[in-house]
Design a protein around this motif. Structure first.
Motif, PDB file in Angstrom:
ATOM      1  N   PHE A 416      11.049 -38.374 -26.900  1.00 11.19           N
ATOM      2  CA  PHE A 416      10.975 -37.119 -26.609  1.00 11.19           C
ATOM      3  C   PHE A 416      10.578 -35.823 -26.062  1.00 11.19           C
ATOM      4  N   ASN A 417      11.593 -34.914 -26.065  1.00 14.41           N
ATOM      5  CA  ASN A 417      10.424 -33.650 -24.884  1.00 14.41           C
ATOM      6  C   ASN A 417      11.935 -32.477 -25.444  1.00 14.41           C
ATOM      7  N   ASP A 418      11.151 -31.902 -25.626  1.00 18.12           N
ATOM      8  CA  ASP A 418      12.646 -30.295 -25.886  1.00 18.12           C
ATOM      9  C   ASP A 418      12.368 -28.907 -24.805  1.00 18.12           C
ATOM     10  N   ILE A 419      11.038 -29.489 -24.437  1.00 23.40           N
ATOM     11  CA  ILE A 419      10.211 -28.599 -23.183  1.00 23.40           C
ATOM     12  C   ILE A 419      11.319 -28.530 -21.782  1.00 23.40           C
ATOM     13  N   ASP A 420      11.626 -29.595 -21.266  1.00 24.19           N
ATOM     14  CA  ASP A 420      11.683 -29.891 -20.085  1.00 24.19           C
ATOM     15  C   ASP A 420      12.104 -30.996 -19.701  1.00 24.19           C
ATOM     16  N   ARG A 421      12.498 -31.293 -18.493  1.00 27.83           N
ATOM     17  CA  ARG A 421      12.934 -32.422 -18.378  1.00 27.83           C
ATOM     18  C   ARG A 421      12.470 -34.323 -17.830  1.00 27.83           C
ATOM     19  N   ILE A 422      11.425 -33.756 -17.635  1.00 26.72           N
ATOM     20  CA  ILE A 422      10.093 -34.582 -16.918  1.00 26.72           C
ATOM     21  C   ILE A 422      10.932 -35.776 -18.298  1.00 26.72           C
ATOM     22  N   ASN A 423      10.468 -37.308 -17.508  1.00 27.98           N
ATOM     23  CA  ASN A 423      10.884 -38.139 -18.517  1.00 27.98           C
ATOM     24  C   ASN A 423       9.832 -39.419 -17.681  1.00 27.98           C
ATOM     25  N   ASP A 424       8.265 -38.925 -17.398  1.00 29.69           N
ATOM     26  CA  ASP A 424       7.901 -40.137 -17.069  1.00 29.69           C
ATOM     27  C   ASP A 424       7.112 -40.926 -17.712  1.00 29.69           C
ATOM     28  N   PRO A 425       7.496 -41.179 -18.972  1.00 32.69           N
ATOM     29  CA  PRO A 425       6.420 -42.052 -19.605  1.00 32.69           C
ATOM     30  C   PRO A 425       7.544 -43.478 -20.095  1.00 32.69           C
ATOM     31  N   MET A 426       8.846 -42.750 -19.138  1.00 32.72           N
ATOM     32  CA  MET A 426      10.058 -44.473 -19.038  1.00 32.72           C
ATOM     33  C   MET A 426       9.172 -44.658 -17.720  1.00 32.72           C
ATOM     34  N   CYS A 427       8.846 -44.448 -16.862  1.00 32.55           N
ATOM     35  CA  CYS A 427       8.694 -44.970 -15.406  1.00 32.55           C
ATOM     36  C   CYS A 427       7.403 -45.666 -15.264  1.00 32.55           C
ATOM     37  N   PHE A 514       5.730 -37.300 -27.341  1.00 37.88           N
ATOM     38  CA  PHE A 514       6.490 -36.205 -27.531  1.00 37.88           C
ATOM     39  C   PHE A 514       5.991 -34.894 -26.052  1.00 37.88           C
ATOM     40  N   ARG A 515       6.765 -34.111 -26.136  1.00 35.99           N
ATOM     41  CA  ARG A 515       5.932 -33.569 -24.750  1.00 35.99           C
ATOM     42  C   ARG A 515       5.838 -32.423 -25.551  1.00 35.99           C
ATOM     43  N   SER A 516       3.967 -32.203 -25.335  1.00 36.25           N
ATOM     44  CA  SER A 516       3.346 -30.823 -25.891  1.00 36.25           C
ATOM     45  C   SER A 516       3.033 -30.116 -24.494  1.00 36.25           C
ATOM     46  N   LYS A 517       3.379 -28.333 -25.342  1.00 37.16           N
ATOM     47  CA  LYS A 517       2.904 -27.094 -24.383  1.00 37.16           C
ATOM     48  C   LYS A 517       1.527 -27.277 -24.029  1.00 37.16           C
ATOM     49  N   ASP A 656     -13.565 -28.700 -22.714  1.00 35.64           N
ATOM     50  CA  ASP A 656     -13.361 -28.578 -21.728  1.00 35.64           C
ATOM     51  C   ASP A 656     -12.917 -29.311 -20.304  1.00 35.64           C
ATOM     52  N   GLU A 657     -13.177 -30.415 -20.447  1.00 36.40           N
ATOM     53  CA  GLU A 657     -13.314 -31.091 -19.706  1.00 36.40           C
ATOM     54  C   GLU A 657     -11.417 -32.089 -18.932  1.00 36.40           C
ATOM     55  N   LEU A 658     -11.287 -31.911 -18.701  1.00 37.05           N
ATOM     56  CA  LEU A 658      -9.715 -31.942 -18.009  1.00 37.05           C
ATOM     57  C   LEU A 658      -9.776 -33.708 -18.036  1.00 37.05           C
ATOM     58  N   THR A 659     -10.640 -34.543 -18.000  1.00 26.80           N
ATOM     59  CA  THR A 659     -10.672 -35.472 -17.224  1.00 26.80           C
ATOM     60  C   THR A 659     -10.399 -36.500 -18.284  1.00 26.80           C
ATOM     61  N   GLY A 660     -10.930 -35.357 -19.640  1.00 23.59           N
ATOM     62  CA  GLY A 660     -10.526 -36.241 -21.075  1.00 23.59           C
ATOM     63  C   GLY A 660      -9.409 -36.913 -21.536  1.00 23.59           C
ATOM     64  N   LYS A 661      -8.409 -36.515 -21.176  1.00 18.73           N
ATOM     65  CA  LYS A 661      -7.319 -37.364 -20.855  1.00 18.73           C
ATOM     66  C   LYS A 661      -6.614 -38.123 -19.461  1.00 18.73           C
ATOM     67  N   LEU A 662      -5.717 -38.785 -19.910  1.00 16.53           N
ATOM     68  CA  LEU A 662      -5.979 -39.381 -18.115  1.00 16.53           C
ATOM     69  C   LEU A 662      -4.745 -38.078 -17.817  1.00 16.53           C
ATOM     70  N   ALA A 663      -4.421 -37.737 -15.856  1.00 15.35           N
ATOM     71  CA  ALA A 663      -4.424 -37.435 -15.284  1.00 15.35           C
ATOM     72  C   ALA A 663      -2.727 -37.880 -15.245  1.00 15.35           C
ATOM     73  N   ILE A 664      -2.788 -39.077 -15.833  1.00 11.88           N
ATOM     74  CA  ILE A 664      -1.076 -39.514 -15.787  1.00 11.88           C
ATOM     75  C   ILE A 664      -0.388 -38.534 -16.828  1.00 11.88           C
ATOM     76  N   CYS A 665      -1.070 -38.392 -17.575  1.00  9.14           N
ATOM     77  CA  CYS A 665      -0.188 -37.749 -19.110  1.00  9.14           C
ATOM     78  C   CYS A 665       0.114 -36.934 -18.910  1.00  9.14           C
ATOM     79  N   ASN A 666      -1.400 -35.615 -18.003  1.00  7.97           N
ATOM     80  CA  ASN A 666      -0.600 -34.459 -18.005  1.00  7.97           C
ATOM     81  C   ASN A 666      -0.037 -33.870 -16.379  1.00  7.97           C
TER      82      ASN A 666
END
Length: 666
Positions: A416-427, A514-517, A656-666
């Motif tokens: 689910f993505n109601d923010i933009d048109r990115i669909n990376d989890p399908m790829c 889902f897409r999150s801001k 505050d570490e950006l590496t806490g979540k995978l780069a592919i998820c951001n």
């Protein structure tokens, strides 16, 4: 409120603030009230004599004060609060030092607003450390002065909010751990009666002084409790102080504790079981209490006293009340067959006396939800139910995929993505289970299993491998976290429904990416997930240490299992209740030197966000091989997770570490 709201500042002429003790309004179809232990009657001092003493009443209720949590194992924290006295008399009485304990003893313990507790012995506290010198004796330790006035917690920064949330989370984990532990004892005895382990857990926590908000009468939101939080048991509301009555629908501060002798309502439970109640979500017509027989039928006229008077006084002073709704849900495991969800703050704008459907006089209160709050949890529960029935029911244009797992999971995983048109989890290629190197399965050829034909029993091979304990309850809940869980595997004779085969069966809850801001991508469920329940596996391609080092040279990001925080140690930890409790240490895990490559093959778990106060933990599990160095990473719920609430993991990094979540998820 707008200009049409009734006057909430001027008291009616000739109003009397007396509040007679009444039989509280009972909620239908709920658990029976908890039985109090029999206590010997004590000689009580005369309250009027104490209050007439010449004391120095110089308390400024606008000053900020600090309150220390006394519960063992909880860290100290500063509570920023202000006394709430809008419309109340300014002549607030304060009893200092020793006198305050005498006044506490004079109160009726059955009329307390937040928690109906017997008055503890003043100035001392029981020591529960059996190993300490003088164990079993009462340790002479001064108990802090208890604040009985209404307070409102305010000005909490982000760090304070996290700290309060973590305290609530830990308290609920202790409650759930005790409840599940009592369930196992009943299962061992073969007791087929209706189990009331929720009452047993709350009673034991009360004796250990682990109930929250006992000494405060909080108006408005409770720190650490969010709108939409779901509770399976009524007594859990009492344990955390959200609603202090085990059965009554109106929770209030009685007049004997109020600064001006008038009762004040703080929270109500709306269960929809009364014939005169009308629940329209943002607007509620709430019928008062009194006049019912033992079958909850209206047989007498109600009176404006007790909880009814407290509701009227809260309306008069403009004091909001918390609303908790009892909602029946599918597959509820609670004793009443429903869950309780916190829906936020309401203001009482009107009340009147009317003839009810039964023909007797009933007081009715009109409640309006205060604007600007988060979406009601009860509405989210209904929305999730509609989505389970029809995944395209809401905003179908934003549903990019009905199942990104391509039917490789037992249930669908929606995108689910109601923010933009990115669909990376399908790829990417969806991987429902971790992919181990072939040598892992040939680590030990002499693998044996249990001989249980109808399911594992105490004393069997797999029972002993888990430290002579079952890791799961009969319903599949994780009983306590441990370094490693051995599930029955391919060499065991037990059937697929064996209680020791939980995670290997795969997902059973309908998840959504889902897409999150805030977090880029997130994961949530369309189902209510109970604390201790299995969610899914954290999957990827397993690499040895040497393979991981080679891949890092190319700049690829990897997941290292040994970096996950040991949150499993918290689940089932009963050290606050039982000093002799020892955390499981068997078997001792060797260093986990492997990594997960999730760059091209992964599953839904890879999109979970990081949090220092997570609601999901990682438990290492073995079932398809016997190599201790390569366990599966299985995810379990640390609390009751409502539908549509984002999952979070502790990746073992700072917030505050950006590496806490995978780069592919951001």
């Amino acid at each position: 409120m707008d200009s049409q709201d009734p006057d909430l500042t001027t008291p009616p002429p000739g109003f009397s603030g007396s509040a007679p003790l009444l039989t509280p309004k009972q909620e239908p179809c709920d658990e029976p009230p908890q039985q109090e232990q029999h206590q010997q009657p004590q000689q009580e001092p005369n309250l009027n004599d104490v209050l007439n003493l010449n004391l120095n009443l110089n308390l400024n209720l606008d000053d900020i004060y600090e309150e220390q949590i006394l519960s063992e194992g909880f860290s100290n924290f500063n509570l920023i609060s202000e006394a709430y006295r809008t419309g109340l008399t300014t002549g607030i009485q304060q009893l200092e030092n020793d006198i305050i304990d005498v006044v506490d003893d004079a109160y009726d313990p059955n009329s307390r607003a937040i928690v109906p507790l017997p008055v503890p012995v003043p100035e001392v506290r029981q020591s529960y450390d059996n190993n300490a010198p003088g164990a079993g004796e009462v340790a002479a330790q001064r108990i802090q002065r208890r604040h009985k006035e209404l307070v409102r917690v305010a000005d909490l920064d982000l760090a304070d909010q996290r700290q309060f949330r973590d305290m609530v989370r830990r308290t609920r984990m202790v409650y759930d751990s005790l409840r599940v532990s009592a369930l196992i004892k009943e299962e061992k005895r073969g007791d087929v009666r209706r189990l009331r382990n929720d009452l047993k857990a709350s009673s034991l926590m009360r004796t250990r002084d682990l109930w929250m908000n006992r000494d405060k009468r909080i108006v408005g939101p409770i720190p650490g409790i969010f709108i939409g939080d779901v509770f399976l048991y009524r007594m859990e509301l009492v344990v955390i102080g959200l609603h202090g009555q085990s059965q009554a629908g109106i929770d209030y501060l009685p007049g004997s504790m109020s600064s001006n002798g008038e009762p004040i309502a703080t929270s109500v439970i709306v269960s929809g079981g009364y014939e005169d109640d009308v629940d329209q979500g943002d607007v509620i017509i709430y019928s008062g209490h009194g006049g019912q027989d033992k079958n909850l039928r209206q047989v007498f006229h109600q009176k404006l006293e007790g909880g009814n008077l407290a509701m009227e006084r809260s309306m008069h002073y403009g004091i909001e009340v918390r609303v908790i709704r009892g909602v029946r849900v599918e597959s509820s495991s609670s004793a009443s067959g429903k869950v309780y969800v916190y829906d936020g703050l309401y203001r009482i704008v009107e009340y009147w006396f009317d003839v009810g459907k039964s023909g007797f006089g009933v007081y009715k209160f009109k409640l309006w939800r205060i604007a600007g709050q988060a979406k009601m949890g009860s509405v989210i529960l209904k929305d999730a139910l509609m989505l389970r029935r029809d995944p395209l029911f809401f905003k179908p244009m934003w549903v990019f995929s009905l199942d990104i797992s391509n039917r490789s999971e037992n249930v669908s995983v929606r995108l689910f993505n109601d923010i933009d048109r990115i669909n990376d989890p399908m790829c990417f290629q969806y991987l429902p289970r971790a992919m181990f190197p072939s040598f892992v399965f040939h680590h030990n050829e002499r693998v044996t299993g249990c001989e249980c034909v109808n399911g594992c029993v105490e004393g069997c091979f797999c029972f002993k491998k888990n430290g002579n304990e079952f890791p799961y309850s009969q319903s599949g809940l994780l009983l306590k976290g441990r370094p490693l869980v051995f599930e029955c595997g391919p060499y065991c004779r037990c059937p697929p429904h064996c209680r020791n085969r939980v995670t290997q069966k795969g997902m059973k809850n309908r998840l959504e990416v889902f897409r999150s801001k805030e977090t880029g991508w997130g994961v949530r469920s369309l189902d209510l997930i109970q604390a201790g329940a299995f969610i899914c596996e954290y999957t990827g391609v397993v690499l040895t240490r040497k393979q991981a080092q080679i891949l890092i040279m190319n700049g690829d990001s990897l997941i290292y299992p040994n970096r996950f925080s040991n949150r499993w140690e918290e689940w089932g930890d009963l050290s606050l209740v039982n000093p002799s409790y020892k955390r499981p240490t068997y078997p001792s895990n060797p260093p986990l030197n492997f990594a997960l490559d999730v760059s091209k093959m992964r599953n839904v778990a890879c999109y979970m966000s990081h949090s220092s106060t997570p609601n999901v933990l990682v438990q290492f599990v073995l079932y398809d091989h016997n190599n201790l160095m390569f366990p599966h990473l299985m995810l379990f719920a640390m609390e009751n997770i409502p539908p549509m609430r984002e999952f979070s993991l502790d990746y073992g990094v700072t917030d505050d570490e950006l590496t806490g979540k995978l780069a592919i998820c951001n």
